[in-house]
Enzyme design. Structure first.
Site, PDB file in Angstrom:
ATOM      1  CB  THR A  23       0.903  -0.722   9.064  1.00 13.47           C
ATOM      2  OG1 THR A  23       0.864   0.667   9.397  1.00 13.47           O
ATOM      3  CG2 THR A  23      -0.488  -1.226   8.795  1.00 13.47           C
ATOM      4  CB  SER A  56      -0.930  -0.067   1.209  1.00 17.42           C
ATOM      5  OG  SER A  56      -1.800   1.007   1.238  1.00 17.42           O
TER       6      SER A  56
HETATM    7  P1  NG1 Z   1      -1.824   1.838  11.600  1.00 19.45           P
HETATM    8  O1  NG1 Z   1      -0.383   1.763  11.181  1.00 19.45           O
HETATM    9  O2  NG1 Z   1      -2.342   0.690  12.410  1.00 19.45           O
HETATM   10  O3  NG1 Z   1      -2.132   3.179  12.198  1.00 19.45           O
HETATM   11  C1  NG1 Z   1      -2.538   2.535   9.108  1.00 19.45           C
HETATM   12  C2  NG1 Z   1      -3.633   3.542   9.069  1.00 19.45           C
HETATM   13  C3  NG1 Z   1      -4.939   2.797   9.120  1.00 19.45           C
HETATM   14  C4  NG1 Z   1      -5.064   1.752   8.019  1.00 19.45           C
HETATM   15  C5  NG1 Z   1      -3.805   0.896   7.961  1.00 19.45           C
HETATM   16  C6  NG1 Z   1      -3.747  -0.021   6.777  1.00 19.45           C
HETATM   17  C7  NG1 Z   1      -3.701   5.777  10.087  1.00 19.45           C
HETATM   18  C8  NG1 Z   1      -3.592   6.582  11.313  1.00 19.45           C
HETATM   19  N1  NG1 Z   1      -3.576   4.456  10.221  1.00 19.45           N
HETATM   20  O4  NG1 Z   1      -2.687   1.752  10.262  1.00 19.45           O
HETATM   21  O5  NG1 Z   1      -5.972   3.710   9.083  1.00 19.45           O
HETATM   22  O6  NG1 Z   1      -5.359   2.340   6.786  1.00 19.45           O
HETATM   23  O7  NG1 Z   1      -2.620   1.691   7.978  1.00 19.45           O
HETATM   24  O8  NG1 Z   1      -3.319   0.585   5.612  1.00 19.45           O
HETATM   25  O9  NG1 Z   1      -3.882   6.334   9.011  1.00 19.45           O
HETATM   26 ZN    ZN Z   2      -3.689   1.121   0.378  1.00 16.79          ZN
END
Ligand code: NG1
Ligand code: ZN
Length: 545
Positions: free
Chosen positions: A503, A65
């Site tokens: 992530t 992503s």
């Molecule tokens: P994490 O890294 O758990 O905050 C991020 C995004 C999520 C979601 C995931 C998957 C923010 C604050 N967090 O997660 O909303 O999209 O990546 O791609 O944007």
């Molecule tokens: Zn994505």
């Protein structure tokens, strides 16, 4: 056991580095691509088991992503195009972390627990993004599937939502659409053209949209879609991947987090622009005003635009269906207030991660869900879709009701209900703006965002932070929530929370307040509290100004 002989042999070609452990997180496995070969092979195995268990086609998407180009990742897609069930995320983690000698035992354990009949056929759809590492990694997935005798269909380069769509089409025997790229473009473009082609007085400027493709798969796929929609939308594509690096200084995540325009896009004053992320499942819009001030229209603004549009159409159509908006703690406080107080729309807050939002949205007739970062879609219950279709066919209703029902029907067809989809969301937004005769400024002025700031803090083990109340309050470590509460009290209209990222190996800090300076200061103070109370690594966070 002869049936696992091939797994035993092939797994040697995809060995697990000893001691490496990875977690199936918010969006599957994600890390530097060089650690992922064994994970891919094993996810091929797991997808095959999941397919045998559900007697359906399962999807495996190779992508990281919005992460940097060097990273990669993988996620599994369940039969209706949704994220894989939670118990299987745990199996994924177990299988991924089994040392080489224990792989077969871990596999048999899942087969036993789930009572899987190994004689059942299996079918797995595979897709990948444009990262240099993705081709080899998706080959490892294919190896995993074939070593358990599963059938594969390799879609090659597709966006994440396109693969979700394919899986859903296959398992609904074509009722959702036809499981080809051509089918996807036909379905979306037909609905889009139906919605827009009768809108009067649209100028060329209104039909023009600048798009930042994040140098990723979304750019490629937009080029393929373009001939289908050309008459109603002229997309000017930048960061199309021909020279720049994926997600580097561009893309939806960069624009949202930095709150500034991406590089490589030349924006005129007031021009409508949008950015996709690296696998085209997120979108944000933006423009600059005559004072050169940058305005971001994020997932909250998108949810507001779409839910308002749907609510008005339901009223015009005389349909009694409930529209609700599902958000996370990152939703701007102004959006929640506007939706609840002005629009009288039900708002529900879930944990971060689209699977939580998706699940909550399924509880309503029409569930609009968006993360602030621009990932989201709309779910229509079966009953709601039936009522809409019946109204379109009903010869006893007046023209106004029928027109509204027709718009609703086309909107249902335009939305990718399996998962957030940047291309589909973009077309929905463009159609709503066209039908409502709104400029991007009109849309932006629906409500004013509270100034906010997101920061990251590195700690030695982010799992020391546990949260409750849809991640809005920290239960551990002791004293952290009290510290946040007393910091928040110093600011007007303020709110702040912290949570471990799913992530990245960081703790995320979010703050909002009545001024940007206040939000920045509060975010910094909360970062310091995290660093001090949750095992910060390295120097203490520095103030932003
Ligand atoms: P994490 O890294 O758990 O905050 C991020 C995004 C999520 C979601 C995931 C998957 C923010 C604050 N967090 O997660 O909303 O999209 O990546 O791609 O944007
Ligand atoms: Zn994505």
């Amino acid at each position: 056991m002869a049936e696992f002989e091939e797994v035993a042999q092939k797994s040697k070609l995809h060995p697990k580095p000893e001691g490496l452990t990875l977690q199936y997180g918010t969006a599957g496995f994600r890390t530097n691509a060089k650690h992922l070969d064994h994970i891919m092979f094993r996810m091929g195995l797991l997808a095959t088991l999941r397919s045998k268990k559900t007697k359906s086609t399962i999807g495996v998407m190779v992508t990281a992503s919005h992460n940097p180009e060097e990273d990669n990742g993988v996620k599994l897609i369940d039969p209706m195009g949704e994220m894989v069930a939670a118990t299987w995320e745990e199996y994924a983690t177990q299988l991924a972390n089994a040392e080489q000698d224990h792989l077969l035992a871990a596999l048999k354990d899942i087969i036993e627990k789930e009572d899987i009949s190994m004689s059942e056929a299996a079918s797995v759809y595979i897709g990948r993004d444009t990262r240099p590492s993705s081709a080899a990694l998706s080959q490892a997935v294919l190896d995993g599937v074939s070593s358990l005798g599963g059938k594969t269909h390799d879609y090659g380069l597709v966006s994440t939502p396109q693969l979700h769509y394919m899986v859903c089409c296959c398992n609904t025997k074509g009722r959702y659409g036809s499981a080809t790229l051509e089918g996807y473009y036909q379905k979306l473009s037909q609905a889009f053209l139906q919605l827009t082609h009768n809108v009067p007085n649209r100028t060329d400027d209104q039909k023009r949209l600048l798009l930042d493709g994040a140098n990723g798969i979304g750019a490629l796929k937009m080029k393929e879609l373009e001939p289908f929609i050309r008459s109603e939308l002229q997309v000017v594509l930048s960061n199309d991947g021909s020279s720049g690096k994926l997600n580097h200084l561009c893309g939806a995540d960069y624009v949202k987090v930095q709150q500034k325009a991406p590089q490589g896009v030349s924006m005129g004053v007031g021009e409508r622009c949008c950015s996709f992320d690296g696998d085209a499942d997120r979108i944000v819009y933006y423009y600059t005003d005559s004072k050169n001030c940058f305005h971001l229209l994020d997932g909250d603004k998108i949810a507001t635009l779409i839910s308002t549009f749907l609510k008005e159409l339901l009223t015009q159509a005389g349909l009694n269906l409930q529209v609700a908006v599902v958000q996370t703690a990152y939703a701007n406080g102004s959006s929640t207030r506007y939706l609840e107080d002005v629009m009288k729309v039900a708002v529900c807050c879930t944990k971060t991660g689209v699977k939580h939002l998706h699940h909550a949205a399924q509880e309503y007739d029409i569930g609009v869900y968006f993360e602030a970062n621009g990932h989201g879609t709309v779910l229509f219950s079966k009953a709601a879709q039936k009522q809409i279709v019946e109204l379109v066919k009903d010869s006893n209703v007046n023209d106004e009701r029928k027109h509204a029902a027709k718009l609703l029907e086309n909107t249902v067809n335009l939305i990718n209900q399996t998962v957030g989809d940047a291309i589909s969301d973009m077309l929905v937004i463009e159609a709503v703006l066209a039908i409502r005769g709104m400029s991007v400024q009109d849309w932006d002025e629906i409500y004013t965002d509270l100034p906010n700031r997101q920061l990251k803090v590195t700690v030695s083990d982010r799992r020391v932070i546990n949260t409750t109340d849809a991640e809005r309050r920290a239960v551990t470590p002791e004293g952290l929530q009290d510290a946040i509460d007393s910091l928040v009290k110093k600011y007007k209209n303020a709110r702040s929370f912290v949570r471990p990222s799913g992530t990245e190996d960081v703790v995320r800090v979010y703050a909002e307040a009545d001024t940007q300076e206040g939000a920045d200061r509060l975010a910094h103070e909360v970062s310091l509290a995290v660093h001090r109370l949750a095992g910060g690594v390295g120097d203490e966070p520095k103030p932003l100004h």
